[in-house]
Structures are given as C-alpha cells and as structure tokens.
Design an enzyme around this catalytic site. Sequence first.
Site, PDB file in Angstrom:
ATOM      1  N   ASP A   2       0.830  -1.194   0.000  1.00 17.50           N
ATOM      2  CA  ASP A   2       0.000   0.000   0.000  1.00 17.50           C
ATOM      3  C   ASP A   2       0.871   1.253   0.000  1.00 17.50           C
ATOM      4  OD1 ASP A   2      -2.349   1.398  -0.034  1.00 17.50           O
ATOM      5  OD2 ASP A   2      -2.700   1.269   2.128  1.00 17.50           O
ATOM      6  N   GLY A   5       0.157   5.494  -4.412  1.00 13.54           N
ATOM      7  CA  GLY A   5      -0.445   6.772  -4.791  1.00 13.54           C
ATOM      8  C   GLY A   5       0.121   7.915  -3.971  1.00 13.54           C
ATOM      9  N   HIS A  19       2.754   3.577  -9.049  1.00 14.69           N
ATOM     10  CA  HIS A  19       2.597   2.158  -9.388  1.00 14.69           C
ATOM     11  C   HIS A  19       3.816   1.649 -10.149  1.00 14.69           C
ATOM     12  CE1 HIS A  19      -1.320   2.250  -7.729  1.00 14.69           C
ATOM     13  NE2 HIS A  19      -1.888   2.948  -8.687  1.00 14.69           N
ATOM     14  N   LEU A 113      10.326 -20.885  -3.994  1.00 12.87           N
ATOM     15  CA  LEU A 113       9.250 -20.006  -3.529  1.00 12.87           C
ATOM     16  C   LEU A 113       7.980 -20.132  -4.382  1.00 12.87           C
ATOM     17  CD1 LEU A 113       8.412 -17.369  -1.822  1.00 12.87           C
ATOM     18  CD2 LEU A 113       9.318 -16.089  -3.760  1.00 12.87           C
TER      19      LEU A 113
HETATM   20  C1  IPE Z   1      -1.204   0.153  -3.529  1.00 12.05           C
HETATM   21  O1  IPE Z   1      -1.052   1.534  -3.536  1.00 12.05           O
HETATM   22  C2  IPE Z   1      -1.302  -0.439  -4.905  1.00 12.05           C
HETATM   23  C3  IPE Z   1      -2.607  -0.981  -5.310  1.00 12.05           C
HETATM   24  C4  IPE Z   1      -3.692  -1.037  -4.584  1.00 12.05           C
HETATM   25  C5  IPE Z   1      -2.682  -1.503  -6.655  1.00 12.05           C
HETATM   26  P1  IPE Z   1      -2.309   2.499  -3.566  1.00 12.05           P
HETATM   27  O2  IPE Z   1      -2.680   2.739  -4.981  1.00 12.05           O
HETATM   28  O3  IPE Z   1      -3.402   1.958  -2.712  1.00 12.05           O
HETATM   29  O4  IPE Z   1      -1.709   3.837  -2.945  1.00 12.05           O
HETATM   30  P2  IPE Z   1      -2.408   4.848  -1.927  1.00 12.05           P
HETATM   31  O5  IPE Z   1      -2.972   4.037  -0.809  1.00 12.05           O
HETATM   32  O6  IPE Z   1      -3.460   5.594  -2.673  1.00 12.05           O
HETATM   33  O7  IPE Z   1      -1.280   5.729  -1.478  1.00 12.05           O
HETATM   34 MG    MG Z   2      -4.075   2.284  -0.811  1.00  9.01          MG
END
Ligand code: IPE
Ligand code: MG
Length: 227
Positions: A2, A5, A19, A113
Amino acid sequence: MDGNGRWAKERGKLRVFGHENGVEAVRKTVENCAKLKIDFLTLYAFSTENWKRPKLEVQTLMRLLVSSLQKELKTLHKNNIRLNAIGTIDYLPPKAAQELREVIENTKENTGLTLTLALSYGSREELKTAIKAISAKVKNNLISEDDIDEKLINTHLYTHDLPDVDLLIRTSGEHRISNFLLWQIAYAELYFIDVFWPDFREQHLVDAIINYQNRERRFGKTSEQLS
Ligand code: IPE
Ligand code: MG
C-alpha cells in the site's frame, strides 16, 4: 502493498508513477524472499474493490501486470519460483489473464518459492464462492452437511494449496486488512510499517521477519503450555 499513490503525490507526480515504482519494489521483494528461502509469498496486487478506481489507473495497473509477467519470466526461473494466482482471474483483461496463465503453466515445475499474486481478489468473494460450491455439493448429495469442516472449507478456497498465513505485512501506515485472506489470517502475526510500498527495501523485510521471530505464537494456549 500500500502507498503507491501517496508516494507519487509526495513527489508531485501522478498516481501511475507510484505504481511504476511499486513494480520495482515487488521485483526486489520477490528476489529477497527467494534468497531468504521463504516458501510462500502472497502479494495483494489488486482487490475486487480496486475495480472502482478511475479507468486510467486500472488500465495502467493491468498494463504493468502484463509487462512485468513478460519481463520477469527469466528471473522467476533463475530463482526457482513457481507463480500462482488467487482471485477472479476471469475478470482480468483477456491479455492479462492469458499472460498470467502462461507464466503459471511455465513455472509449475519450479520447487522454490511459491509466489501468489492476489488479483481481482476479495476475501468475501472467495468465501461466497466456496459456500456456493459446498452448498451445491450438499444439495446434489455429493457430501452431507456433516462433512463440512474446516478442512473441507479450506479445499474450496482459492488458497487450497497454500498454508495459513504466518506473517502479514502492510505498508503505508494504514492499519487495516481490507478484505485480504480473512479466513487464512486467523492466527497470522500482523505487522504494519509506516513506509510507502515503493520505498519497501530488504532491510524492512528483514526487520519484519526478525520482529515475527520474537513473537510468541500461542494459538489460544497459555505460554506455559508451549514450553
Ligand atoms: C497500492 O497503492 C497499490 C494498489 C492497490 C494496486 P495504492 O494505490 O493503494 O496507494 P495509496 O494508498 O493511494 O497511497
Ligand atoms: Mg491504498
């Protein structure tokens, strides 16, 4: 995994930039787990709820999935990694689903793995699907109601060939499970780390494992019973 973003936002960039950088953290973490002789690693890459994100973001995530699968096949073999997937794989764009199935087939003889990608995965959806399948078997007299035990439920989950979770790591500082492996984490040790996923490094993984090793897993028993 997580925080992609927020990692991008901190740098004044679009979410997709986060991403893209998250992919590199995946690559490193997978290799580190193989190096540490970990038997099972399951990555929550895309949830059933993530379909509700803006179309462009969903498209980017699917594109990154396809390109990573194509690029990393050699690395998977080099590290003796078997790829696996859980979730409603049929909902993925055809190209992504096809690429995924090919890599799974291609690496099925690897004995190191087991890397499981949770894609279009939701624990409630998984449990609903299992309950439906079990109900149908009871209805058609293939099994009786008395045959339903934890083992039988396990065999109807996407994770039927995986052990229960020992250690669950969530990055980014959020303290939530977000519909991930609810049945399978019954006795998992939870570890939350205040680092955005693209910044997750080998030392963070090692710290999490050392922290895990210092916990006493009692599984409902008393401490005295264990020693
Ligand atoms: C995790 O990062 C990636 C996925 C869910 C694909 P986020 O996209 O949830 O990033 P934040 O939580 O908005 O910072
Ligand atoms: Mg997130």
